[in-house]
Design an enzyme around this catalytic site. Structure first.
Site, PDB file in Angstrom:
ATOM      1  N   ASP A  13      -5.795  -4.491   2.158  1.00 26.64           N
ATOM      2  CA  ASP A  13      -7.018  -5.112   1.623  1.00 26.64           C
ATOM      3  C   ASP A  13      -7.295  -6.489   2.204  1.00 26.64           C
ATOM      4  O   ASP A  13      -7.842  -7.369   1.533  1.00 26.64           O
ATOM      5  CB  ASP A  13      -6.946  -5.209   0.078  1.00 26.64           C
ATOM      6  CG  ASP A  13      -6.744  -3.848  -0.557  1.00 26.64           C
ATOM      7  OD1 ASP A  13      -7.221  -2.853   0.011  1.00 26.64           O
ATOM      8  OD2 ASP A  13      -6.098  -3.787  -1.616  1.00 26.64           O
ATOM      9  N   LYS A  16      -9.789  -5.350   6.770  1.00 26.95           N
ATOM     10  CA  LYS A  16      -9.727  -4.613   8.043  1.00 26.95           C
ATOM     11  C   LYS A  16     -11.047  -3.904   8.336  1.00 26.95           C
ATOM     12  O   LYS A  16     -11.515  -3.895   9.471  1.00 26.95           O
ATOM     13  CB  LYS A  16      -8.573  -3.580   8.003  1.00 26.95           C
ATOM     14  CG  LYS A  16      -7.191  -4.211   7.831  1.00 26.95           C
ATOM     15  CD  LYS A  16      -6.106  -3.164   7.723  1.00 26.95           C
ATOM     16  CE  LYS A  16      -6.166  -2.341   6.476  1.00 26.95           C
ATOM     17  NZ  LYS A  16      -5.814  -3.057   5.237  1.00 26.95           N
ATOM     18  N   GLY A  40      -9.011   1.919   1.264  1.00 24.74           N
ATOM     19  CA  GLY A  40     -10.388   1.649   0.863  1.00 24.74           C
ATOM     20  C   GLY A  40     -10.867   0.508   1.730  1.00 24.74           C
ATOM     21  O   GLY A  40     -10.412  -0.617   1.568  1.00 24.74           O
ATOM     22  N   HIS A  41     -11.718   0.810   2.703  1.00 22.98           N
ATOM     23  CA  HIS A  41     -12.182  -0.201   3.648  1.00 22.98           C
ATOM     24  C   HIS A  41     -13.649  -0.504   3.380  1.00 22.98           C
ATOM     25  O   HIS A  41     -14.498   0.384   3.487  1.00 22.98           O
ATOM     26  CB  HIS A  41     -11.966   0.280   5.092  1.00 22.98           C
ATOM     27  CG  HIS A  41     -10.512   0.465   5.423  1.00 22.98           C
ATOM     28  ND1 HIS A  41     -10.071   0.938   6.621  1.00 22.98           N
ATOM     29  CD2 HIS A  41      -9.386   0.225   4.701  1.00 22.98           C
ATOM     30  CE1 HIS A  41      -8.741   0.984   6.615  1.00 22.98           C
ATOM     31  NE2 HIS A  41      -8.321   0.559   5.454  1.00 22.98           N
ATOM     32  N   GLN A 223      -3.621   0.186   5.182  1.00 24.02           N
ATOM     33  CA  GLN A 223      -2.467  -0.511   4.579  1.00 24.02           C
ATOM     34  C   GLN A 223      -1.999  -1.687   5.459  1.00 24.02           C
ATOM     35  O   GLN A 223      -2.802  -2.256   6.159  1.00 24.02           O
ATOM     36  CB  GLN A 223      -1.321   0.474   4.284  1.00 24.02           C
ATOM     37  CG  GLN A 223      -1.645   1.500   3.205  1.00 24.02           C
ATOM     38  CD  GLN A 223      -2.351   2.731   3.729  1.00 24.02           C
ATOM     39  OE1 GLN A 223      -1.945   3.301   4.721  1.00 24.02           O
ATOM     40  NE2 GLN A 223      -3.391   3.167   3.058  1.00 24.02           N
TER      41      GLN A 223
HETATM   42  P1  GDP Z   1      -9.417  -3.501   3.844  1.00 25.53           P
HETATM   43  O1  GDP Z   1      -8.771  -2.425   3.021  1.00 25.53           O
HETATM   44  O2  GDP Z   1      -8.424  -4.287   4.619  1.00 25.53           O
HETATM   45  O3  GDP Z   1     -10.551  -2.994   4.689  1.00 25.53           O
HETATM   46  O4  GDP Z   1     -10.058  -4.532   2.793  1.00 25.53           O
HETATM   47  P2  GDP Z   1     -10.903  -4.152   1.474  1.00 25.53           P
HETATM   48  O5  GDP Z   1     -12.252  -3.672   1.885  1.00 25.53           O
HETATM   49  O6  GDP Z   1     -10.109  -3.285   0.561  1.00 25.53           O
HETATM   50  O7  GDP Z   1     -10.977  -5.571   0.756  1.00 25.53           O
HETATM   51  C1  GDP Z   1     -11.527  -6.680   1.373  1.00 25.53           C
HETATM   52  C2  GDP Z   1     -12.690  -7.198   0.493  1.00 25.53           C
HETATM   53  O8  GDP Z   1     -13.030  -8.498   0.888  1.00 25.53           O
HETATM   54  C3  GDP Z   1     -13.960  -6.386   0.633  1.00 25.53           C
HETATM   55  O9  GDP Z   1     -14.628  -6.375  -0.602  1.00 25.53           O
HETATM   56  C4  GDP Z   1     -14.757  -7.153   1.686  1.00 25.53           C
HETATM   57  O10 GDP Z   1     -16.161  -6.968   1.559  1.00 25.53           O
HETATM   58  C5  GDP Z   1     -14.385  -8.565   1.343  1.00 25.53           C
HETATM   59  N1  GDP Z   1     -14.362  -9.511   2.474  1.00 25.53           N
HETATM   60  C6  GDP Z   1     -13.936  -9.306   3.760  1.00 25.53           C
HETATM   61  N2  GDP Z   1     -13.956 -10.451   4.460  1.00 25.53           N
HETATM   62  C7  GDP Z   1     -14.392 -11.402   3.595  1.00 25.53           C
HETATM   63  C8  GDP Z   1     -14.581 -12.817   3.717  1.00 25.53           C
HETATM   64  O11 GDP Z   1     -14.339 -13.426   4.750  1.00 25.53           O
HETATM   65  N3  GDP Z   1     -15.013 -13.464   2.604  1.00 25.53           N
HETATM   66  C9  GDP Z   1     -15.276 -12.835   1.422  1.00 25.53           C
HETATM   67  N4  GDP Z   1     -15.697 -13.557   0.397  1.00 25.53           N
HETATM   68  N5  GDP Z   1     -15.104 -11.513   1.288  1.00 25.53           N
HETATM   69  C10 GDP Z   1     -14.651 -10.815   2.347  1.00 25.53           C
HETATM   70  P1  IMO Z   2      -6.061  -0.410   2.593  1.00 22.27           P
HETATM   71  O1  IMO Z   2      -6.136   0.413   3.851  1.00 22.27           O
HETATM   72  C1  IMO Z   2      -3.681  -1.859  -0.765  1.00 22.27           C
HETATM   73  C2  IMO Z   2      -0.426   0.762  -2.112  1.00 22.27           C
HETATM   74  C3  IMO Z   2      -0.541   1.380  -3.492  1.00 22.27           C
HETATM   75  C4  IMO Z   2       0.922   1.458  -3.888  1.00 22.27           C
HETATM   76  C5  IMO Z   2       1.601   1.827  -2.569  1.00 22.27           C
HETATM   77  C6  IMO Z   2       1.897   3.310  -2.395  1.00 22.27           C
HETATM   78  O2  IMO Z   2      -7.301  -0.428   1.790  1.00 22.27           O
HETATM   79  O3  IMO Z   2      -5.512  -1.767   2.896  1.00 22.27           O
HETATM   80  P2  IMO Z   2       0.350   5.415  -1.901  1.00 22.27           P
HETATM   81  O4  IMO Z   2      -0.811   5.984  -2.671  1.00 22.27           O
HETATM   82  O5  IMO Z   2       0.015   5.006  -0.511  1.00 22.27           O
HETATM   83  O6  IMO Z   2       1.571   6.285  -1.973  1.00 22.27           O
HETATM   84  O7  IMO Z   2       0.742   4.066  -2.713  1.00 22.27           O
HETATM   85  O8  IMO Z   2       0.719   1.393  -1.544  1.00 22.27           O
HETATM   86  N1  IMO Z   2      -1.557   1.014  -1.210  1.00 22.27           N
HETATM   87  C7  IMO Z   2      -2.481   0.089  -0.883  1.00 22.27           C
HETATM   88  N2  IMO Z   2      -2.643  -1.181  -1.327  1.00 22.27           N
HETATM   89  N3  IMO Z   2      -4.498  -1.352   0.192  1.00 22.27           N
HETATM   90  C8  IMO Z   2      -4.317  -0.104   0.647  1.00 22.27           C
HETATM   91  O9  IMO Z   2      -4.997   0.390   1.702  1.00 22.27           O
HETATM   92  C9  IMO Z   2      -3.294   0.696   0.084  1.00 22.27           C
HETATM   93  N4  IMO Z   2      -2.857   1.964   0.287  1.00 22.27           N
HETATM   94  C10 IMO Z   2      -1.799   2.132  -0.489  1.00 22.27           C
HETATM   95  O10 IMO Z   2      -1.284   0.561  -4.365  1.00 22.27           O
HETATM   96  O11 IMO Z   2       1.375   0.202  -4.276  1.00 22.27           O
HETATM   97 MG    MG Z   3      -8.638  -1.808   1.044  1.00 17.96          MG
END
Ligand code: GDP
Ligand code: IMO
Ligand code: MG
Length: 429
Positions: A13, A16, A40-41, A223
């Site tokens: 999270d 990416k 979840g991207h 991840q």
């Molecule tokens: P990922 O799993 O690595 O793709 O990240 P996620 O999408 O799960 O979580 C990142 C969150 O931060 C999302 O809601 C993005 O829209 C938000 N985000 C990404 N870059 C920035 C930033 O520079 N500033 C802020 N405020 N939000 C950001």
């Molecule tokens: P992105 O790609 C954050 C965490 C779960 C749990 C552990 C194992 O959005 O960064 P699983 O279902 O993979 O067997 O769970 O890994 N986890 C993540 N945490 N971002 C993710 O993906 C994750 N994918 C798995 O919360 O702790």
């Molecule tokens: Mg994510």
């Protein structure tokens, strides 16, 4: 031609999706190489939020072919739903390709993920319950079903019948659950097969041909290193290698074609699920990060645990991935703080200072973060477009990350939208 890899530097999270979406504009291919719909991207386009779980974040860029490679585990029901949702929003998904060797997450994997977590009770991992662990387990015990098995449905039926004997015995005898009927599963998979067939390819062949033709290929990690099955906080990890080795195995690309390895690092830390988190905050600062950063899981909606940046973790990411660049995200969230802490080592109860990640959970016992404290900048930076225009305190924070990790920060993200970026070095050659 160049191969680009984007990986997370912490617990996932980091943002990416946003970074991949930006880079995708210049790519010929965007490839997911591991994980599944535990990811979840999030991508924000003109204020509109799109969350992708299985589709590569390049799908929004029409110019890039999108590939779900062999190392990914695919829940076909989730994938088709995600494709439909995008189509209904006017996004073309016909540039998607799916590896014949990717494993299928079956309904019993999802069931078993939940049951195993329940059995573990207080020792649960806190998985996303998407069937990821049980599916990878079957892959390695060689009773998995693969996307390519669907091509010859009689073969799929024969393999599923054999596997079901084992799965049903487990469900009935260990978990006291009802068994799955072969016919019931086959009925579910018939329409799935029809819909998936046009997208199935030999992805490693296609990607290596593309590499030989000098195409630009981006590998999108899910991840991050602290969730890596080998190098994360085992057993509180996911079941794949989200680090560089996962690219080589999961997409079967020649290592020499990879030129840039970009680590996405959030300016603070978050973690979803159970497991150690040395800089976790349980005070007002933690709540402030949580609410300003809107730190709720993009997949499960769970509240993310929040804490200060742990540079020991990021340095490990730099080492094991061989990072060439860092994309630093969400630094705008830190604008609200008078002072900002960064963990630079851990201190044992006996006073010994350690500089690396413990290999066991017992090894985390009693570890305290050693912090370096930075003065906050207390200014809105979300519209800043150049490094020079950032407050000097913010520049110092960024420069320290570079110094500590030995990796240049090439991009700083100051907001969720595509436009909220500061470029320090050109990542794209
Ligand atoms: P990922 O799993 O690595 O793709 O990240 P996620 O999408 O799960 O979580 C990142 C969150 O931060 C999302 O809601 C993005 O829209 C938000 N985000 C990404 N870059 C920035 C930033 O520079 N500033 C802020 N405020 N939000 C950001
Ligand atoms: P992105 O790609 C954050 C965490 C779960 C749990 C552990 C194992 O959005 O960064 P699983 O279902 O993979 O067997 O769970 O890994 N986890 C993540 N945490 N971002 C993710 O993906 C994750 N994918 C798995 O919360 O702790
Ligand atoms: Mg994510």
């Amino acid at each position: 031609m160049a191969g680009y890899v984007v990986v997370g530097c912490q617990w996932g999270d980091e943002g990416k999706g946003k970074i991949v979406d930006y880079l995708a504009k210049k790519m010929d291919y965007v490839v997911r190489f591991q994980g599944g719909n535990n990811a979840g991207h999030t991508i924000v386009v003109d204020g509109k939020k799109i969350v992708l779980h299985l589709l590569p974040s390049g799908i929004l860029s029409k110019s890039a072919e999108c590939v779900i490679a062999s190392g990914v585990v695919i829940d076909p029901f989730v994938l088709l739903k995600e494709m439909d949702t995008l189509r209904n929003n006017g996004v073309d998904v016909e540039h998607l390709r799916i590896s014949d060797r990717a494993h299928l997450i079956m309904p019993y994997h999802i069931k078993l993920d939940g049951l195993q977590e329940m059995k573990l009770g207080g020792a649960k991992i806190g998985t996303t319950k998407r069937g990821i662990g049980p599916c990878y387990a079957d892959k390695y015990t060689r009773i998995g079903l693969r996307v390519g098995d669907l091509i010859d449905f009689d073969y799929f039926k024969e393999r599923l019948a054999n596997v079901l004997k084992i799965k049903n015995e487990l469900l009935v005898k260990i978990y006291d659950e009802r068994p799955y009927e072969l016919d019931e599963l086959l009925e579910m998979f018939k329409p799935i097969r029809e819909k998936l067939l046009p997208y199935i390819i030999n992805s490693s062949e296609e990607l290596n041909i593309a590499a030989a033709q000098n195409k630009d290929i981006l590998f999108e990690g899910a991840q991050a290193n602290m969730l890596d099955i080998d190098y994360g906080s085992y057993p509180y990890v996911t079941s794949s290698n989200p680090t560089i080795g996962g690219v080589i195995a999961g997409a079967a690309i020649a290592p020499r074609s990879i030129k840039y390895i970009i680590g996405v690092c959030k300016a603070y830390s978050t973690r979803v699920g159970e497991g150690p988190f040395i800089t976790e905050l349980f005070d007002e600062d933690g709540e402030k990060i949580s609410s300003l950063g809107a730190e709720y899981g993009a997949t499960t909606g769970r509240k993310r645990r929040c804490g200060w940046l742990d540079l020991v973790v990021v340095k490990q990411a730099a080492q094991i991935n061989g990072l060439t660049d860092i994309a630093l995200t969400k630094i705008d969230i830190l604008s609200a703080f008078d002072e900002i802490k960064v963990c630079i080592a851990y201190k044992r109860k006996d006073g010994e200072i350690i500089h690396s990640i413990p290999s066991t959970i017992a090894g985390y016992e009693g570890l305290e973060p050693v912090y370096k404290i930075f003065k906050g900048w207390k200014k809105d930076i979300s519209d800043v477009k150049t490094f020079e225009a950032l407050p000097s305190e913010c520049q110092k924070y960024i420069k320290y990350i570079e110094k500590f990790t030995g990796v240049q920060v090439s991009m700083v993200s100051v907001g969720p939208d595509r436009e909220h970026n500061i470029y320090l070095h050109d990542i794209i050659a």
